[in-house]
Design an enzyme around this catalytic site. Structure first.
Site, short mmCIF file in Angstrom:
data_model
loop_
_atom_site.label_atom_id
_atom_site.label_comp_id
_atom_site.label_asym_id
_atom_site.label_seq_id
_atom_site.Cartn_x
_atom_site.Cartn_y
_atom_site.Cartn_z
NE ARG A 130 -4.21 -1.96 1.63
CZ ARG A 130 -5.20 -1.82 0.73
NH1 ARG A 130 -5.36 -0.67 0.09
NH2 ARG A 130 -6.03 -2.82 0.48
CG ASP A 131 1.44 5.52 -2.42
OD1 ASP A 131 1.98 5.49 -3.53
OD2 ASP A 131 1.60 6.46 -1.59
CB VAL A 184 10.09 6.23 -5.64
CG1 VAL A 184 10.91 5.03 -5.17
CG2 VAL A 184 9.56 7.00 -4.44
CG HIS A 200 6.59 3.02 -8.43
ND1 HIS A 200 7.84 3.60 -8.50
CD2 HIS A 200 5.71 4.05 -8.39
CE1 HIS A 200 7.72 4.91 -8.48
NE2 HIS A 200 6.44 5.21 -8.42
CG MET A 201 2.12 -0.81 -13.11
SD MET A 201 1.60 -2.51 -13.47
CE MET A 201 2.26 -2.61 -15.13
P1 5GP Z 1 5.95 8.25 -8.13
O1 5GP Z 1 5.69 9.71 -7.92
O2 5GP Z 1 7.44 7.96 -8.18
O3 5GP Z 1 5.21 7.67 -9.32
O4 5GP Z 1 5.32 7.51 -6.88
C1 5GP Z 1 6.01 7.27 -5.71
C2 5GP Z 1 4.99 6.82 -4.68
O5 5GP Z 1 5.67 6.22 -3.61
C3 5GP Z 1 4.16 7.96 -4.11
O6 5GP Z 1 2.77 7.71 -4.36
C4 5GP Z 1 4.49 7.94 -2.62
O7 5GP Z 1 3.37 8.22 -1.81
C5 5GP Z 1 4.99 6.52 -2.42
N1 5GP Z 1 5.95 6.36 -1.34
C6 5GP Z 1 7.04 7.14 -1.11
N2 5GP Z 1 7.74 6.68 -0.07
C7 5GP Z 1 7.09 5.57 0.36
C8 5GP Z 1 7.33 4.62 1.43
O8 5GP Z 1 8.30 4.71 2.18
N3 5GP Z 1 6.42 3.61 1.57
C9 5GP Z 1 5.35 3.48 0.76
N4 5GP Z 1 4.51 2.44 0.99
N5 5GP Z 1 5.08 4.34 -0.25
C10 5GP Z 1 5.95 5.37 -0.44
#
Ligand code: 5GP
Ligand code: ZN
Length: 113
Positions: A28-29, A95, A99-100
Protein backbone atom coordinates in the site's frame (compact mmCIF):
# COMPACT_ATOMS: atom_id res chain seq x y z
CA UNK A 1 22.31 0.54 -3.23
CA UNK A 2 20.43 3.37 -1.57
CA UNK A 3 16.98 2.64 -2.97
CA UNK A 4 13.82 2.98 -0.87
CA UNK A 5 11.89 0.26 -2.68
CA UNK A 6 14.85 -2.18 -2.66
CA UNK A 7 14.85 -1.71 1.13
CA UNK A 8 11.14 -2.54 1.17
CA UNK A 9 11.83 -5.69 -0.90
CA UNK A 10 14.60 -6.76 1.51
CA UNK A 11 12.41 -6.03 4.55
CA UNK A 12 14.70 -3.29 5.91
CA UNK A 13 11.82 -0.80 5.60
CA UNK A 14 8.36 -2.03 6.62
CA UNK A 15 5.35 -1.95 4.31
CA UNK A 16 1.76 -3.16 4.17
CA UNK A 17 2.25 -5.98 1.70
CA UNK A 18 -0.73 -7.15 -0.33
CA UNK A 19 0.86 -9.44 -2.93
CA UNK A 20 4.13 -11.19 -3.63
CA UNK A 21 5.57 -13.79 -5.97
CA UNK A 22 9.04 -14.59 -7.33
CA UNK A 23 9.08 -11.57 -9.67
CA UNK A 24 7.06 -8.83 -8.02
CA UNK A 25 5.83 -7.39 -4.76
CA UNK A 26 2.91 -5.06 -4.04
CA UNK A 27 2.24 -2.89 -1.00
CA UNK A 28 0.00 0.00 0.00
CA UNK A 29 1.12 3.53 -0.87
CA UNK A 30 2.08 5.65 2.14
CA UNK A 31 0.11 8.63 0.76
CA UNK A 32 -2.98 7.06 -0.84
CA UNK A 33 -4.78 8.93 -3.61
CA UNK A 34 -7.72 6.52 -3.63
CA UNK A 35 -9.39 4.12 -1.15
CA UNK A 36 -7.10 1.44 -2.57
CA UNK A 37 -3.68 2.73 -3.68
CA UNK A 38 -1.12 -0.01 -4.12
CA UNK A 39 2.36 0.05 -5.65
CA UNK A 40 3.36 -2.97 -7.75
CA UNK A 41 7.14 -3.25 -8.16
CA UNK A 42 9.62 -5.67 -9.69
CA UNK A 43 11.85 -7.21 -7.01
CA UNK A 44 14.80 -6.50 -9.28
CA UNK A 45 16.04 -2.91 -9.21
CA UNK A 46 15.11 -1.20 -12.49
CA UNK A 47 15.13 2.58 -12.03
CA UNK A 48 12.68 3.55 -14.74
CA UNK A 49 10.70 1.91 -17.52
CA UNK A 50 13.55 2.99 -19.81
CA UNK A 51 15.72 0.32 -18.16
CA UNK A 52 13.45 -2.53 -19.25
CA UNK A 53 14.69 -4.70 -22.11
CA UNK A 54 13.54 -7.84 -23.86
CA UNK A 55 14.86 -9.84 -20.88
CA UNK A 56 12.35 -8.06 -18.63
CA UNK A 57 9.22 -8.87 -20.60
CA UNK A 58 8.23 -11.58 -18.12
CA UNK A 59 8.81 -9.19 -15.21
CA UNK A 60 6.61 -6.54 -16.79
CA UNK A 61 3.99 -9.17 -17.55
CA UNK A 62 4.09 -10.27 -13.92
CA UNK A 63 3.39 -6.67 -12.85
CA UNK A 64 0.32 -6.54 -15.10
CA UNK A 65 -0.92 -9.89 -13.91
CA UNK A 66 -0.44 -8.77 -10.30
CA UNK A 67 -2.73 -5.77 -10.98
CA UNK A 68 -5.46 -8.07 -12.26
CA UNK A 69 -5.12 -10.47 -9.35
CA UNK A 70 -5.10 -7.65 -6.78
CA UNK A 71 -8.26 -6.22 -8.39
CA UNK A 72 -9.93 -9.62 -8.10
CA UNK A 73 -8.86 -10.09 -4.49
CA UNK A 74 -10.20 -6.62 -3.57
CA UNK A 75 -13.36 -7.35 -5.61
CA UNK A 76 -12.98 -4.16 -7.68
CA UNK A 77 -12.28 -5.91 -10.99
CA UNK A 78 -15.83 -5.38 -12.31
CA UNK A 79 -16.32 -1.79 -11.11
CA UNK A 80 -12.87 -0.88 -12.42
CA UNK A 81 -9.53 0.51 -11.41
CA UNK A 82 -6.62 2.51 -12.77
CA UNK A 83 -3.00 1.47 -13.36
CA UNK A 84 -0.40 4.22 -13.85
CA UNK A 85 3.34 4.07 -14.40
CA UNK A 86 5.20 7.39 -14.11
CA UNK A 87 8.54 7.69 -15.91
CA UNK A 88 11.10 10.42 -15.21
CA UNK A 89 10.42 14.12 -14.65
CA UNK A 90 7.52 14.81 -17.01
CA UNK A 91 5.85 11.56 -15.96
CA UNK A 92 5.97 12.67 -12.34
CA UNK A 93 8.26 9.89 -11.10
CA UNK A 94 9.71 10.58 -7.65
CA UNK A 95 10.93 7.13 -6.56
CA UNK A 96 13.46 5.70 -8.99
CA UNK A 97 12.62 2.02 -8.68
CA UNK A 98 9.95 1.33 -11.30
CA UNK A 99 6.46 0.94 -9.85
CA UNK A 100 2.93 0.62 -11.13
CA UNK A 101 0.31 2.56 -9.20
CA UNK A 102 -2.84 0.48 -8.75
CA UNK A 103 -5.77 2.68 -7.67
CA UNK A 104 -9.36 1.71 -7.03
CA UNK A 105 -12.40 2.49 -4.93
CA UNK A 106 -13.45 5.73 -6.66
CA UNK A 107 -14.04 6.98 -10.20
CA UNK A 108 -11.08 8.67 -11.91
CA UNK A 109 -11.23 11.49 -14.44
CA UNK A 110 -9.52 11.65 -17.81
CA UNK A 111 -7.27 13.24 -18.99
CA UNK A 112 -5.00 13.22 -15.92
CA UNK A 113 -3.47 16.51 -14.83
P1 5GP B 1 5.95 8.25 -8.13
O1 5GP B 1 5.69 9.71 -7.92
O2 5GP B 1 7.44 7.96 -8.18
O3 5GP B 1 5.21 7.67 -9.32
O4 5GP B 1 5.32 7.51 -6.88
C1 5GP B 1 6.01 7.27 -5.71
C2 5GP B 1 4.99 6.82 -4.68
O5 5GP B 1 5.67 6.22 -3.61
C3 5GP B 1 4.16 7.96 -4.11
O6 5GP B 1 2.77 7.71 -4.36
C4 5GP B 1 4.49 7.94 -2.62
O7 5GP B 1 3.37 8.22 -1.81
C5 5GP B 1 4.99 6.52 -2.42
N1 5GP B 1 5.95 6.36 -1.34
C6 5GP B 1 7.04 7.14 -1.11
N2 5GP B 1 7.74 6.68 -0.07
C7 5GP B 1 7.09 5.57 0.36
C8 5GP B 1 7.33 4.62 1.43
O8 5GP B 1 8.30 4.71 2.18
N3 5GP B 1 6.42 3.61 1.57
C9 5GP B 1 5.35 3.48 0.76
N4 5GP B 1 4.51 2.44 0.99
N5 5GP B 1 5.08 4.34 -0.25
C10 5GP B 1 5.95 5.37 -0.44
ZN1 ZN C 1 15.49 -0.36 -6.06
Amino acid sequence: MDCLFCKIVSGDIPCEKVYENAEVMAFRDLNPQAPHHILIIPKQHLSTLNDFGAEHVATFGAMGLAAKEIAQSLEVDEQGYRVVLNCNADGGQTVFHTHMHFMAGRAFSWPPG
